[in-house]
Motif scaffolding. Structure first.
Motif, mmCIF file in Angstrom:
data_model
loop_
_atom_site.group_PDB
_atom_site.id
_atom_site.type_symbol
_atom_site.label_atom_id
_atom_site.label_comp_id
_atom_site.label_asym_id
_atom_site.label_seq_id
_atom_site.Cartn_x
_atom_site.Cartn_y
_atom_site.Cartn_z
ATOM 1 N N GLU A 148 -14.870 8.369 9.413
ATOM 2 C CA GLU A 148 -15.064 8.481 10.901
ATOM 3 C C GLU A 148 -14.273 9.820 11.472
ATOM 4 O OE1 GLU A 148 -13.942 4.961 13.134
ATOM 5 O OE2 GLU A 148 -15.739 4.094 12.508
ATOM 6 N N LEU A 149 -13.038 10.198 10.693
ATOM 7 C CA LEU A 149 -12.472 11.326 10.900
ATOM 8 C C LEU A 149 -12.827 12.581 9.940
ATOM 9 C CD1 LEU A 149 -8.681 9.607 10.923
ATOM 10 C CD2 LEU A 149 -10.353 10.399 12.752
ATOM 11 N N GLY A 150 -13.843 12.362 9.192
ATOM 12 C CA GLY A 150 -14.391 13.453 8.653
ATOM 13 C C GLY A 150 -13.201 13.835 7.414
ATOM 14 N N GLU A 151 -12.440 13.075 7.027
ATOM 15 C CA GLU A 151 -11.560 13.430 5.805
ATOM 16 C C GLU A 151 -12.234 13.188 4.503
ATOM 17 O OE1 GLU A 151 -8.490 14.889 6.484
ATOM 18 O OE2 GLU A 151 -8.735 14.660 8.702
ATOM 19 N N ASP A 152 -11.693 13.985 3.517
ATOM 20 C CA ASP A 152 -12.282 13.964 2.178
ATOM 21 C C ASP A 152 -11.048 13.174 1.275
ATOM 22 O OD1 ASP A 152 -13.961 14.140 0.043
ATOM 23 O OD2 ASP A 152 -13.372 16.195 -0.240
ATOM 24 N N ILE A 153 -10.901 12.056 1.397
ATOM 25 C CA ILE A 153 -9.692 11.288 0.713
ATOM 26 C C ILE A 153 -10.617 10.513 -0.501
ATOM 27 C CG2 ILE A 153 -7.914 9.985 0.819
ATOM 28 C CD1 ILE A 153 -7.422 10.568 3.610
ATOM 29 N N ALA A 154 -10.161 10.930 -1.741
ATOM 30 C CA ALA A 154 -10.747 9.963 -2.749
ATOM 31 C C ALA A 154 -10.493 8.444 -2.711
ATOM 32 C CB ALA A 154 -10.318 10.489 -4.113
ATOM 33 N N ASP A 155 -11.393 7.787 -3.029
ATOM 34 C CA ASP A 155 -11.270 6.196 -3.059
ATOM 35 C C ASP A 155 -10.162 5.934 -3.841
ATOM 36 O OD1 ASP A 155 -13.600 6.062 -1.706
ATOM 37 O OD2 ASP A 155 -14.969 5.125 -3.200
ATOM 38 N N GLU A 156 -9.644 6.386 -4.943
ATOM 39 C CA GLU A 156 -8.412 6.201 -5.663
ATOM 40 C C GLU A 156 -7.273 6.356 -4.718
ATOM 41 O OE1 GLU A 156 -6.024 7.852 -9.387
ATOM 42 O OE2 GLU A 156 -8.410 8.190 -9.203
ATOM 43 N N ASP A 157 -7.189 7.321 -3.966
ATOM 44 C CA ASP A 157 -6.180 7.574 -3.126
ATOM 45 C C ASP A 157 -6.024 6.533 -1.824
ATOM 46 O OD1 ASP A 157 -5.202 9.841 -4.796
ATOM 47 O OD2 ASP A 157 -6.481 11.450 -3.339
ATOM 48 N N ILE A 158 -7.073 6.268 -1.633
ATOM 49 C CA ILE A 158 -6.900 5.165 -0.480
ATOM 50 C C ILE A 158 -6.621 3.918 -1.026
ATOM 51 C CG2 ILE A 158 -8.529 3.658 1.045
ATOM 52 C CD1 ILE A 158 -10.316 5.925 1.396
ATOM 53 N N TYR A 159 -6.985 3.445 -2.339
ATOM 54 C CA TYR A 159 -6.454 2.439 -3.092
ATOM 55 C C TYR A 159 -5.055 2.489 -3.268
ATOM 56 C CZ TYR A 159 -10.824 0.135 -3.850
ATOM 57 O OH TYR A 159 -12.090 -0.456 -3.925
ATOM 58 N N LYS A 160 -4.638 3.702 -3.527
ATOM 59 C CA LYS A 160 -2.999 3.894 -3.644
ATOM 60 C C LYS A 160 -2.196 3.674 -2.284
ATOM 61 C CE LYS A 160 -3.380 7.174 -7.728
ATOM 62 N NZ LYS A 160 -3.257 8.471 -8.026
ATOM 63 N N MET A 161 -2.875 4.221 -1.406
ATOM 64 C CA MET A 161 -2.074 3.967 0.263
ATOM 65 C C MET A 161 -1.822 2.503 0.218
ATOM 66 S SD MET A 161 -3.423 6.988 2.631
ATOM 67 C CE MET A 161 -5.254 7.313 1.919
ATOM 68 N N ILE A 162 -3.125 1.809 -0.035
ATOM 69 C CA ILE A 162 -2.942 0.399 0.339
ATOM 70 C C ILE A 162 -1.928 -0.222 -0.413
ATOM 71 C CG2 ILE A 162 -4.188 -1.823 0.204
ATOM 72 C CD1 ILE A 162 -5.266 -0.300 2.534
ATOM 73 N N ASP A 163 -2.185 -0.096 -1.929
ATOM 74 C CA ASP A 163 -1.119 -0.933 -2.989
ATOM 75 C C ASP A 163 0.311 -0.265 -2.520
ATOM 76 O OD1 ASP A 163 -0.713 -2.029 -5.425
ATOM 77 O OD2 ASP A 163 -0.168 -0.191 -6.140
ATOM 78 N N GLU A 164 0.445 0.927 -2.193
ATOM 79 C CA GLU A 164 2.015 1.235 -1.768
ATOM 80 C C GLU A 164 2.485 0.499 -0.514
ATOM 81 O OE1 GLU A 164 4.468 5.313 -0.505
ATOM 82 O OE2 GLU A 164 2.740 5.346 -1.304
ATOM 83 N N PHE A 165 1.848 0.247 0.350
ATOM 84 C CA PHE A 165 2.236 -0.384 1.496
ATOM 85 C C PHE A 165 2.115 -1.970 1.517
ATOM 86 C CE2 PHE A 165 1.703 4.094 2.882
ATOM 87 C CZ PHE A 165 3.211 4.270 3.138
ATOM 88 N N ASP A 166 1.288 -2.613 0.649
ATOM 89 C CA ASP A 166 1.019 -3.930 0.599
ATOM 90 C C ASP A 166 2.048 -4.559 -0.132
ATOM 91 O OD1 ASP A 166 -0.195 -6.528 0.588
ATOM 92 O OD2 ASP A 166 -1.476 -5.943 -1.030
ATOM 93 N N LEU A 167 3.221 -4.812 0.559
ATOM 94 C CA LEU A 167 4.559 -5.408 -0.012
ATOM 95 C C LEU A 167 4.145 -7.044 -0.538
ATOM 96 C CD1 LEU A 167 7.092 -4.035 2.434
ATOM 97 C CD2 LEU A 167 6.034 -3.038 0.210
ATOM 98 N N ASP A 168 3.276 -7.836 0.050
ATOM 99 C CA ASP A 168 3.008 -9.109 -0.490
ATOM 100 C C ASP A 168 1.883 -9.084 -1.448
ATOM 101 O OD1 ASP A 168 1.002 -8.883 1.426
ATOM 102 O OD2 ASP A 168 1.732 -10.334 2.922
ATOM 103 N N ASP A 169 1.227 -8.060 -1.659
ATOM 104 C CA ASP A 169 0.097 -8.012 -2.836
ATOM 105 C C ASP A 169 -1.101 -9.077 -2.359
ATOM 106 O OD1 ASP A 169 1.180 -6.145 -4.418
ATOM 107 O OD2 ASP A 169 2.373 -7.792 -5.574
ATOM 108 N N ASP A 170 -1.469 -9.086 -1.097
ATOM 109 C CA ASP A 170 -2.328 -9.781 -0.660
ATOM 110 C C ASP A 170 -3.722 -8.954 -0.468
ATOM 111 O OD1 ASP A 170 -1.726 -8.231 1.675
ATOM 112 O OD2 ASP A 170 -1.477 -10.042 2.934
ATOM 113 N N GLY A 171 -3.659 -7.714 -1.020
ATOM 114 C CA GLY A 171 -5.026 -6.804 -1.119
ATOM 115 C C GLY A 171 -5.279 -5.998 0.320
ATOM 116 N N GLY A 172 -4.230 -6.003 1.246
ATOM 117 C CA GLY A 172 -4.297 -5.179 2.326
ATOM 118 C C GLY A 172 -3.047 -5.098 3.039
#
Length: 184
Positions: A148-172
């Motif tokens: 929606e923001l028109g950003e070009d971020i690879a799926d791999e980088d989005i997964y990395k963002m989620i993983d970095e901040f998902d402290l309880d490992d619940d997938g989000g």
């Protein structure tokens, strides 16, 4: 999508910058006698919301224009609240309705911004990401926002963002993790 005003939505529209008088600083004194002021960005958002919804460019907002201007700033005011603002600050017109000028709109909007609870604001922001309402910002949620923001971020980088901040490992990223990210 949110009814929150998005300054990016003005791309391509010409809105003049507020003059010095319109940019006057609003301060409040707390119990500790410290002065708190709105930011330059917040001042600009107020000005843009006013300018965008001053549909006839007369320097005043009527009831309906004021209602959508406040909504654009993230405030859902009741009819009673809006009428009270017009009763207090509105300037009577020939047709007996009242209009609010920029300086008064600015004063009210800036005061409302200063009264916001930052944690409640973060919870509202979280809800914007968590469109499916499951209590998590997931890959799909974040991917949609990126698109929606028109950003070009690879799926791999989005997964990395989620993983970095998902402290309880619940997938989000849950609401508390989101608040912690934003307040660090």
């Amino acid at each position: 999508m949110s009814s929150r005003y998005n300054p990016g939505s003005l791309k391509g529209k010409s809105i003049p910058s507020p003059n010095r008088r319109q940019q006057s600083q609003v301060s409040t004194n707390s119990a500790s006698s410290t002065s708190v002021s709105i930011t330059e960005q917040q001042r600009q958002e107020i000005y843009e919301a006013f300018s965008l919804f001053d549909l006839n460019n007369d320097g005043f907002l009527d009831y309906h224009e004021m209602k959508v201007s406040f909504r654009a700033l993230g405030f859902e005011l009741t009819k009673k609240e809006l009428l009270s603002i017009l009763d207090t600050f509105g300037e009577p017109q020939e047709n007996s309705k009242k209009l609010i000028k920029y300086d008064d709109f600015y004063r009210v909007a800036a005061t409302k911004i200063l009264e916001r609870d930052p944690i409640e604001e973060l919870k509202r922001a979280f809800a914007l990401f968590d469109e499916d309402g499951d209590g998590l910002i997931t890959f799909d949620n974040l991917k949609k926002v990126v698109e929606e923001l028109g950003e070009d971020i690879a799926d791999e980088d989005i997964y990395k963002m989620i993983d970095e901040f998902d402290l309880d490992d619940d997938g989000g990223i849950n609401e508390q993790e989101f608040i912690d990210i934003c307040t660090e």
